[in-house]
Design an enzyme around this catalytic site. Structure first.
Site, mmCIF file in Angstrom:
data_model
loop_
_atom_site.group_PDB
_atom_site.id
_atom_site.type_symbol
_atom_site.label_atom_id
_atom_site.label_comp_id
_atom_site.label_asym_id
_atom_site.label_seq_id
_atom_site.Cartn_x
_atom_site.Cartn_y
_atom_site.Cartn_z
ATOM 1 C CB CYS A 81 -0.993 -0.038 1.163
ATOM 2 S SG CYS A 81 -2.340 1.137 0.963
ATOM 3 C CG HIS A 190 -4.307 -3.448 2.732
ATOM 4 N ND1 HIS A 190 -3.262 -3.017 3.522
ATOM 5 C CD2 HIS A 190 -4.865 -2.332 2.229
ATOM 6 C CE1 HIS A 190 -3.212 -1.695 3.513
ATOM 7 N NE2 HIS A 190 -4.170 -1.257 2.737
ATOM 8 C CD GLU A 192 -2.118 -6.170 5.050
ATOM 9 O OE1 GLU A 192 -1.686 -6.547 3.946
ATOM 10 O OE2 GLU A 192 -2.329 -4.969 5.320
#
Lengths: 211, 231
Positions: A81, A190, A192
């Site tokens: 990001c 993202h 994650e």
């Protein structure tokens, strides 16, 4: 066990990034700054927040200098990001502050249209696509996969000299979603927070980096 | 259409009422989150409904406990009065924060939040009910009528951009009576920003009817998930 170092850039998604790497058996360490170009593990620049505040944090203690040295030496660096955005020359988010300039390009405000309704931020799951599939390697399997995005700025019309690039379409623009260029990997979304595909992507990056 | 789970909490428990009232415990937050993930939910809005009353947000510890192993985005809110309250939630592991009550009491806070966290990280959460043929905003988890009507708040947001709005139809909340087209049409006409609608979703088939809307960015629901958990 293999290990990576996560550089703390301030307001950060560090906990979830650590969790995602640990899910694929990668040990993580969080570091506050870099004071030598000899870093003993691949680096991750996570990032939430504004371009200027992240760059100020990187420059005030010379971390950006050592990051540059590490980049030139071919040290693997992954930016997530905002961590991807700082790899470029600058951003319309804070136009007076220079980026790390590892790569050519300026991060743009993605909300350009004044005539029709266009959201200021891209939030939610978006589908990845590619201009061509040759050369994508491990990343080809992520075409058509959905990942979680949360950003108002991004790279359009990139000049990256690599075949390993994936895009999304947002506000009628092709926005760079991820790339792998030499020792740099940048991800606008993202992984994650993108469920199983996100973890699989991190696993592919680890393989491409030959960790 | 994107669908999110709207999880309201009271201390460590998930609660659900009808029209934001008469709330019942659904279960412990840990168990409910696990079940929602099992159902395939991949985006979450968590709100501590008592935070603006008690001046503390119990989600900090909940999110802190979950975030490492939780692979899905979380928008967290409840009782945020300052940038530091918001960063406490972000540091715990929330990806975005939502603010309702205090943004209405102190209009400068939205600007402070978007400046520090970025526009995409901030959500304006509003609870709306029609009174005398006018959509009015409520604060404190639907308990108190504010001086704003919906139009004036949307005008305010037009000058103070956030990433998204979450708008709840209090009248439809928890009823499964179907979504509030009156409110949705109003938002489509007047909203300067994308909005997530919440309240009254009858079934997943209803999602088809909103597919073509230009400004709606998602539907948040909870009752529909609770019903499938109990089946």
């Amino acid at each position: 066990m293999k290990k990576i170092c996560i550089l703390n850039l301030g307001y950060s998604n560090i906990k979830s990034v650590r969790g995602a790497f640990e899910e694929i058996d990668i040990e993580t360490a969080v570091i506050e700054k870099i004071d030598s170009a000899e870093i003993n593990a691949p680096l991750v620049l996570p990032g939430v927040g504004a371009f200027g505040s992240a760059m100020n944090r990187l420059t005030f203690d010379n971390t950006s200098y050592y990051l540059h040295e590490a980049f030139k030496k071919g040290h693997p660096i992954l930016g997530i990001c905002l961590g991807m955005q700082v790899m470029f020359e600058g951003s319309e988010e804070d136009s007076k502050i220079d980026g790390l300039s590892f790569l050519p390009g300026h991060i743009r405000n993605l909300n350009q249209s004044i005539e029709k309704f266009s959201p200021p931020s891209n939030i939610g799951y978006s589908r990845l696509n590619a201009c061509k599939t040759e050369g994508l390697g491990q990343y080809e399997k992520f075409i058509g996969e959905h990942f979680y995005f949360m950003h108002s700025f991004g790279l359009v019309d990139d000049e990256l000299a690599t075949d390993q690039k994936l895009y999304i379409n947002f506000n009628d623009q092709e926005v760079l979603a991820m790339f792998h260029h030499q020792n740099l990997v940048g991800i606008q979304f993202h992984p994650e927070r993108s469920g199983k595909p996100g973890v699989e992507l991190l696993s592919s990056i680890v393989k491409e980096f030959n960790l | 259409m994107r669908i999110l789970a709207k999880v309201d909490t009271k201390s460590e428990f998930v609660i659900k009422g009808v029209q934001l009232e008469g709330v019942e415990k659904v279960g412990h937050i840990d168990a409910v989150l696990d079940e929602l993930v099992r159902l395939g939910v991949n985006e979450f809005i968590l709100s501590d409904t008592m935070a603006s009353l008690y001046m503390r947000n119990s989600l900090i510890s909940v999110i802190g406990r979950h975030t490492k192993d939780f692979r899905y985005p979380i928008c967290a809110g409840g009782g945020i009065q300052s940038v530091s309250d918001a960063t406490d939630l972000i540091k715990a592991g929330a990806d975005r924060i939502s603010i309702n009550t205090y943004a209405i009491e102190d209009q400068s806070i939205i600007k402070s939040l978007t400046r520090s966290l970025g526009i995409s990280c901030v959500v304006s959460q509003i609870d709306v009910r029609k009174i005398d043929n006018e959509f009015r905003l409520f604060t404190h988890a639907g308990r108190e009528l504010s001086e704003y009507n919906l139009k004036s708040w949307l005008d305010f947001l037009n000058k103070n951009y956030v990433g998204e709005i979450i708008v709840t139809s209090i009248d439809r909340d928890g009823t499964s009576r179907g979504i509030d087209w009156d409110l949705i049409n109003f938002m489509e006409r007047e909203s300067p920003l994308p909005y997530i609608y919440s309240g009254g979703l009858a079934d997943l088939a209803e999602l088809k009817s909103v597919e073509e809307l230009k400004k709606m960015s998602g539907i948040a629901a909870m009752k529909i998930f609770i019903d499938s958990l109990q089946d």
